[in-house]
Design a protein around this motif. Structure first.
Motif, PDB file in Angstrom:
ATOM      1  N   VAL A  82       0.837  -1.200   0.000  1.00 13.46           N
ATOM      2  CA  VAL A  82       0.000   0.000   0.000  1.00 13.46           C
ATOM      3  C   VAL A  82       0.874   1.252   0.000  1.00 13.46           C
ATOM      4  N   TRP A  83       1.921   1.267   0.838  1.00  8.71           N
ATOM      5  CA  TRP A  83       2.765   2.460   0.912  1.00  8.71           C
ATOM      6  C   TRP A  83       3.531   2.693  -0.376  1.00  8.71           C
ATOM      7  N   ILE A  84       4.026   1.617  -0.981  1.00  3.86           N
ATOM      8  CA  ILE A  84       4.781   1.768  -2.229  1.00  3.86           C
ATOM      9  C   ILE A  84       3.841   2.291  -3.322  1.00  3.86           C
ATOM     10  N   ALA A  85       2.655   1.711  -3.418  1.00  2.00           N
ATOM     11  CA  ALA A  85       1.687   2.151  -4.430  1.00  2.00           C
ATOM     12  C   ALA A  85       1.312   3.615  -4.192  1.00  2.00           C
ATOM     13  N   TYR A  88       4.206   5.910  -5.129  1.00  5.61           N
ATOM     14  CA  TYR A  88       4.319   5.969  -6.586  1.00  5.61           C
ATOM     15  C   TYR A  88       3.284   6.927  -7.169  1.00  5.61           C
ATOM     16  N   VAL A  89       2.026   6.777  -6.717  1.00  3.87           N
ATOM     17  CA  VAL A  89       0.941   7.603  -7.249  1.00  3.87           C
ATOM     18  C   VAL A  89       1.168   9.074  -6.890  1.00  3.87           C
ATOM     19  N   GLU A  95       0.770  17.235  -9.257  1.00  2.79           N
ATOM     20  CA  GLU A  95       0.394  18.291 -10.203  1.00  2.79           C
ATOM     21  C   GLU A  95       1.618  19.120 -10.581  1.00  2.79           C
ATOM     22  N   LYS A  96       1.826  19.249 -11.894  1.00  2.00           N
ATOM     23  CA  LYS A  96       2.915  20.079 -12.385  1.00  2.00           C
ATOM     24  C   LYS A  96       2.289  21.147 -13.283  1.00  2.00           C
ATOM     25  N   PRO A  97       3.036  22.264 -13.457  1.00  2.00           N
ATOM     26  CA  PRO A  97       2.457  23.274 -14.358  1.00  2.00           C
ATOM     27  C   PRO A  97       2.239  22.673 -15.752  1.00  2.00           C
ATOM     28  N   ASP A  98       1.169  22.930 -16.319  1.00  2.00           N
ATOM     29  CA  ASP A  98       0.801  22.505 -17.678  1.00  2.00           C
ATOM     30  C   ASP A  98       0.631  21.001 -17.847  1.00  2.00           C
ATOM     31  N   PRO A 102      -4.406  13.171 -15.732  1.00  2.00           N
ATOM     32  CA  PRO A 102      -4.075  11.763 -16.021  1.00  2.00           C
ATOM     33  C   PRO A 102      -5.308  10.979 -16.459  1.00  2.00           C
ATOM     34  N   ARG A 103      -5.009   9.810 -17.048  1.00  2.00           N
ATOM     35  CA  ARG A 103      -6.099   8.947 -17.496  1.00  2.00           C
ATOM     36  C   ARG A 103      -6.929   8.508 -16.290  1.00  2.00           C
TER      37      ARG A 103
END
Ligand code: CUA
Length: 429
Positions: A82-85, A88-89, A95-98, A102-103
Motif C-alpha cells: 500500500v505504501w509503495i503504491a 508511486y501515485v 500536479e505540475k504546471p501545464d 491523467p487517465r
C-alpha cells in the motif's frame, strides 16, 4: 539517568557545532542502548520468566505464536504494498504546471477484480491456519496425560493432583516434557487461567448444579512444557475486587525433581505439632519430642543467612523453638486456622482456604502479591484486606466473608501471636 546527565556533555562545544543532525541522533541512539538493556534485564531475575505472549515455551503456545507471526508478516506485506503504491501515485501523478489530467480509471474492471480477489485470497490464507490452530489448541488430552485439577477462587488458585494425592495453592509444580492436562473449574465466579509463556488464556467456569442426566464438563488446557523454570501467570477475567492480585506461578521441574517435590509434599512433617506448647512447658519432654528436628534455617527466609546453630546460639534456638510452638498453638488451638486450611500430616484438614503444606517454600504470599517473608506475612495475617481488597480471610480486627456470605470472625491475635504464627507457617518446609 545516564542519558539525561550526558545529554549536554556528549556534544562538546569544540567542533560540536559542526556535528550533523544525523551524528547527534546517532549519539542519542547509542546512549539508549544501555538504557534499553537495563530495562530489558529488569524482568529477568534468575529463572523466573516474565509474562510474554511472544516467547512460547509449550507446543500450545507455539501454535498461537506461529499464527501471530504469520499474520504479522501478511499485514507487513500489505502495508509495504500500500505504501509503495501510494508513494508511486503521489510522485508520478503530482500536479505540475501545464501537466495534462491523467487517465481516469474509475470502474476499471481489471483493477476492481484485482483488489477484490487479492484480499479474499489473503483472508483465506490466514483463515486456514487459524482454524487449524483453534482445533489444535482445543484438542482433548491424549494418552496418559499428567492431570491437575485447577480451581479458581476469589482471589487465589488451588491445584489438586488426583494421581499424586497432592493439593497446593498459588504455585503449580509441573513436570517438564510430559503432556499436561489442566481441568479448570471455579468455586465461585468466572476466572481465566493465563500463563502467557505456556499458552493462551482459558476461562475457568463455576461448577454449577447440572440438570438431571447432564454430566459436568470442566474446561481443559492441554500442553507440554519444554524447559524447566518459573513461569508467571494470573487471572485474566475480571472476577471482583482482588482480580488484579489473583496471581500464580508455574514451577516446571525435570521429571526427577518433580518426583522429589511430590515426595517432599507427601512426607512433609511440620517440625512442631499442635501440642508443642504444652510439651514445651516441660523442658525435658520438649527435648525428647524432637521439636528441633525440622530445619532451623527455615526462619532465615530468603536472605540466605543461616539461622544460628550450635552451642553459641543455644539461647536463640530455644527462643525460635518457643516461637514455633506458640505459632502452632495459635494455628491449631487459638485461631482455628485449621478449619479453613490444611497442612499434610497434621490434624489441619480445612478445604476452604489454600492448602498450606510446604508453605515456607513458597516464593510469595497472598497469591503472588508479596515476597513470602516474616515481615510481609505478619502484615498479611494482621489485615489481609489492606493488602488485597476482597480477600476472604479474616484479619486481627476485620472479619472474613466467605462466598456464601459466611462470616469468619476477626482473629484478635496479639503482635506476639502474629509473629509466632508467621514463624510457624514459614517453618513448614
Ligand atoms: Cu479471578 Cu480475575
Amino acid at each position: 539517568m545516564q542519558m539525561t546527565s550526558n545529554r549536554g556533555t556528549t556534544l562538546p562545544a569544540a567542533g560540536g557545532e559542526k556535528r550533523s543532525l544525523r551524528q547527534r541522533w546517532a549519539a542519542r541512539l547509542l546512549l539508549l542502548i544501555p538504557v534499553a538493556l537495563g530495562i530489558g534485564g529488569c524482568g529477568n531475575t534468575g529463572d523466573i520468566r516474565p509474562q510474554s505472549t511472544i516467547d512460547p515455551h509449550t507446543d500450545f503456545a507455539e501454535i498461537i505464536h506461529h499464527l501471530y507471526v504469520s499474520v504479522f508478516w501478511w499485514t507487513a506485506i500489505i502495508l509495504a504494498v500500500v505504501w509503495i503504491a501510494l508513494a508511486y501515485v503521489l510522485v508520478r501523478f503530482r500536479e505540475k504546471p501545464d501537466s495534462p489530467k491523467p487517465r481516469q480509471v474509475h470502474g476499471h474492471l481489471g483493477l476492481e477484480i484485482g483488489w477484490t480477489v487479492a484480499p479474499a485470497l489473503i483472508v483465506v490464507a490466514i483463515a486456514i491456519p487459524t482454524i487449524q490452530g483453534v482445533f489444535a489448541t482445543q484438542r482433548s488430552a491424549g494418552e496418559n496425560p499428567f492431570v491437575v485439577e485447577v480451581t479458581g477462587n476469589q482471589f487465589w488458585w488451588s491445584f489438586h493432583y488426583p494421581e499424586e494425592g497432592i493439593t497446593t495453592a498459588s504455585e503449580l509444580y509441573l513436570p517438564v516434557g510430559r503432556p499436561i492436562s489442566l481441568n479448570l473449574d471455579s468455586n465461585d465466579v468466572i476466572h481465566s487461567f493465563w500463563v502467557p509463556l505456556l499458552g493462551g488464556k482459558r476461562d475457568v467456569n463455576p461448577r454449577v448444579a447440572q440438570p438431571e442426566g447432564v454430566e459436568h464438563r470442566s474446561n481443559n488446557l492441554y500442553f507440554t512444557i519444554r524447559e524447566p523454570g518459573t513461569y508467571l501467570g494470573q487471572c485474566a477475567e475480571f472476577c471482583g475486587e482482588g482480580h488484579a492480585l489473583m496471581r500464580m506461578r508455574v514451577v516446571a521441574l525435570l521429571e526427577d525433581d518433580f518426583a522429589e517435590w511430590a515426595e517432599a509434599w507427601r512426607t512433609s512433617t511440620p517440625a512442631v505439632g499442635p501440642g508443642a506448647l504444652e510439651a514445651a512447658a516441660e523442658p525435658e519432654a520438649g527435648e525428647e519430642t524432637g521439636m528441633m528436628e525440622g530445619n532451623p534455617a527455615a526462619l532465615a527466609l530468603d536472605d540466605g543467612a543461616a539461622a544460628p546453630q550450635g552451642a553459641g546460639a543455644r539461647g536463640q534456638v530455644e527462643h525460635d523453638d518457643e516461637l514455633l510452638a506458640m505459632g502452632a498453638d495459635v494455628f491449631f488451638n487459638v485461631s482455628y486456622c485449621a478449619l479453613c486450611h490444611a497442612i499434610e500430616n497434621t490434624p489441619a484438614g480445612g478445604a476452604i482456604g489454600p492448602n498450606l503444606t510446604l508453605y515456607g517454600t513458597r516464593g510469595t504470599l497472598g497469591a503472588g502479591i508479596r515476597p513470602n517473608t516474616q515481615e510481609n506475612l505478619v502484615e498479611w495475617l494482621r489485615s489481609p484486606q489492606s493488602l488485597k481488597r476482597g480477600a476472604r480471610m479474616p484479619g486481627v480486627s476485620e472479619p472474613g466473608i466467605g462466598i456464601t456470605g459466611t462470616v469468619y470472625p476477626p482473629t484478635g491475635l496479639t503482635d506476639e501471636q502474629l509473629e509466632a504464627l508467621a514463624a510457624y507457617l514459614l517453618s513448614l518446609r
